[in-house]
Design an enzyme around this catalytic site. Structure first.
Site, PDB file in Angstrom:
ATOM      1  N   ARG A   1      12.889  -8.193   4.742  1.00 34.00           N
ATOM      2  CA  ARG A   1      14.147  -8.948   4.793  1.00 34.00           C
ATOM      3  C   ARG A   1      15.206  -8.086   5.462  1.00 34.00           C
ATOM      4  NH1 ARG A   1      13.979 -13.928   4.625  1.00 34.00           N
ATOM      5  NH2 ARG A   1      16.187 -13.987   4.119  1.00 34.00           N
TER       6      ARG A   1
ATOM      7  N   GLU B   1      22.974  -0.684  10.192  1.00 34.07           N
ATOM      8  CA  GLU B   1      22.281  -1.065  11.427  1.00 34.07           C
ATOM      9  C   GLU B   1      20.777  -1.020  11.200  1.00 34.07           C
ATOM     10  OE1 GLU B   1      22.349   0.064  16.166  1.00 34.07           O
ATOM     11  OE2 GLU B   1      23.606   1.179  14.786  1.00 34.07           O
TER      12      GLU B   1
ATOM     13  N   SER C   1       0.832  -1.213   0.000  1.00 35.40           N
ATOM     14  CA  SER C   1       0.000   0.000   0.000  1.00 35.40           C
ATOM     15  C   SER C   1       0.866   1.262   0.000  1.00 35.40           C
ATOM     16  CB  SER C   1      -0.981   0.007   1.178  1.00 35.40           C
ATOM     17  OG  SER C   1      -0.315   0.130   2.409  1.00 35.40           O
TER      18      SER C   1
ATOM     19  N   HIS D   1       9.458   2.719   8.600  1.00 32.45           N
ATOM     20  CA  HIS D   1       9.337   1.812   9.740  1.00 32.45           C
ATOM     21  C   HIS D   1       8.165   2.291  10.603  1.00 32.45           C
ATOM     22  CE1 HIS D   1      10.548  -1.070  12.742  1.00 32.45           C
ATOM     23  NE2 HIS D   1      10.363  -0.136  13.650  1.00 32.45           N
TER      24      HIS D   1
ATOM     25  N   GLN E   1      -1.035   7.363   7.982  1.00 29.72           N
ATOM     26  CA  GLN E   1      -0.020   8.432   8.018  1.00 29.72           C
ATOM     27  C   GLN E   1       1.198   8.070   7.175  1.00 29.72           C
ATOM     28  OE1 GLN E   1      -0.498  11.472   9.284  1.00 29.72           O
ATOM     29  NE2 GLN E   1      -2.565  10.699   9.634  1.00 29.72           N
ATOM     30  N   GLU E   2       1.546   6.767   7.158  1.00 34.25           N
ATOM     31  CA  GLU E   2       2.658   6.331   6.297  1.00 34.25           C
ATOM     32  C   GLU E   2       2.393   6.745   4.852  1.00 34.25           C
ATOM     33  OE1 GLU E   2       3.921   2.216   6.767  1.00 34.25           O
ATOM     34  OE2 GLU E   2       3.216   2.201   8.832  1.00 34.25           O
TER      35      GLU E   2
HETATM   36  C1  GRF Z   1       3.960  -0.903   6.818  1.00 32.70           C
HETATM   37  O1  GRF Z   1       3.436  -0.641   8.099  1.00 32.70           O
HETATM   38  C2  GRF Z   1       5.439  -0.717   6.856  1.00 32.70           C
HETATM   39  O2  GRF Z   1       5.838   0.360   7.642  1.00 32.70           O
HETATM   40  C3  GRF Z   1       5.824  -2.011   7.497  1.00 32.70           C
HETATM   41  O3  GRF Z   1       5.029  -2.980   6.877  1.00 32.70           O
HETATM   42  C4  GRF Z   1       3.836  -2.371   6.451  1.00 32.70           C
HETATM   43  C5  GRF Z   1       3.756  -2.588   4.961  1.00 32.70           C
HETATM   44  O4  GRF Z   1       2.610  -2.121   4.415  1.00 32.70           O
HETATM   45  N1  GRF Z   1       7.218  -2.259   7.456  1.00 32.70           N
HETATM   46  P1  GRF Z   1       2.424  -2.051   2.830  1.00 32.70           P
HETATM   47  O5  GRF Z   1       2.961  -3.359   2.232  1.00 32.70           O
HETATM   48  O6  GRF Z   1       3.143  -0.846   2.316  1.00 32.70           O
HETATM   49  O7  GRF Z   1       0.949  -1.977   2.663  1.00 32.70           O
END
Ligand code: GRF
Length: 210
Positions: free
Chosen positions: A91, A143, A13, A109, A173-174
């Site tokens: 990964r 890291e 997404s 993240h 929000q992402e």
């Molecule tokens: C998101 O919350 C991302 O931050 C996390 O995994 C989720 C992936 O969502 N690492 P998508 O595949 O972008 O819908």
């Protein structure tokens, strides 16, 4: 025109939000390819439906992380990327892979780094009694879940929140901050100084969700 290569493991997404913002806002960039480590990642179908080149590099076919990462880097490099975007790519990457793309690889993240690197971030934030959770876009360094922070969105933890409900609000929000951060990168608006990243036009690198 900059080439963006996006790596996914699932629904993608964030990939979709980035691709749609690129089209709507007419960035000087194209999505050169979407690559997954899982052939059944549903995001691959969406990318293909948009006419974006897709590929799978299945980690299970390799004896070591190094061998997988070497093949992944080779496939990415065939698309001459200016930027590699990790969008739910599940990964752990070797230091050699990260160094190869250092300075031109971003990750999102689902926590307010440096708190809660790794997995199960939402449950851990709830269990720790946090009143604030969120997401972080950062440059990738060897890291895990470290690296200079480009943008963060802070999301309140509500009374009675479950990990699922919190994850849903954070993911919304992402979808706002990741496209914005990628756009800043392709437009050359980010300056990195050690761990600190400056948006050169002074645009807000912090979003406070209500
Ligand atoms: C998101 O919350 C991302 O931050 C996390 O995994 C989720 C992936 O969502 N690492 P998508 O595949 O972008 O819908």
């Amino acid at each position: 025109m900059k080439n963006i290569v996006i790596l996914i493991s699932g629904q993608g997404s964030n990939m979709q939000a980035i691709s749609e913002a690129r089209t709507t806002e007419q960035w000087p960039a194209r999505i050169a390819a979407v690559i997954s480590n899982k052939a059944d990642a549903s995001g691959l179908q969406w990318a293909a439906s948009q006419g974006i080149a897709t590929a799978t590099v299945d980690h299970k076919q390799f004896d070591s992380r190094e061998a997988f990462d070497a093949e992944l880097a080779r496939v990415i490099d065939t698309h001459a990327p200016d930027l590699v975007v990790l969008a739910g790519f599940m990964r752990i990457l070797t230091a050699g892979f990260v160094r190869h793309f250092e300075g031109r690889m971003l990750n999102i993240h689902p926590s307010l780094l440096p708190a809660f690197g790794g997995l199960h971030t939402h449950q851990r934030a709830i269990d720790a009694g946090c009143h604030l959770a969120g997401a972080t876009v950062h440059f990738v360094t060897p890291e895990l879940d470290h690296g200079p922070i480009v943008a963060q969105a802070a999301v309140p933890v509500l009374p009675g929140d479950t990990a699922e409900r919190l994850a849903e609000r954070v993911l919304a929000q992402e979808h706002q901050i990741y496209p914005r951060a990628v756009r800043w990168f392709v437009e050359g608006q980010l300056q990195v100084n050690g761990q600190r990243v400056t948006q050169l036009q002074g645009q807000p690198q912090l979003t406070l969700a209500g």
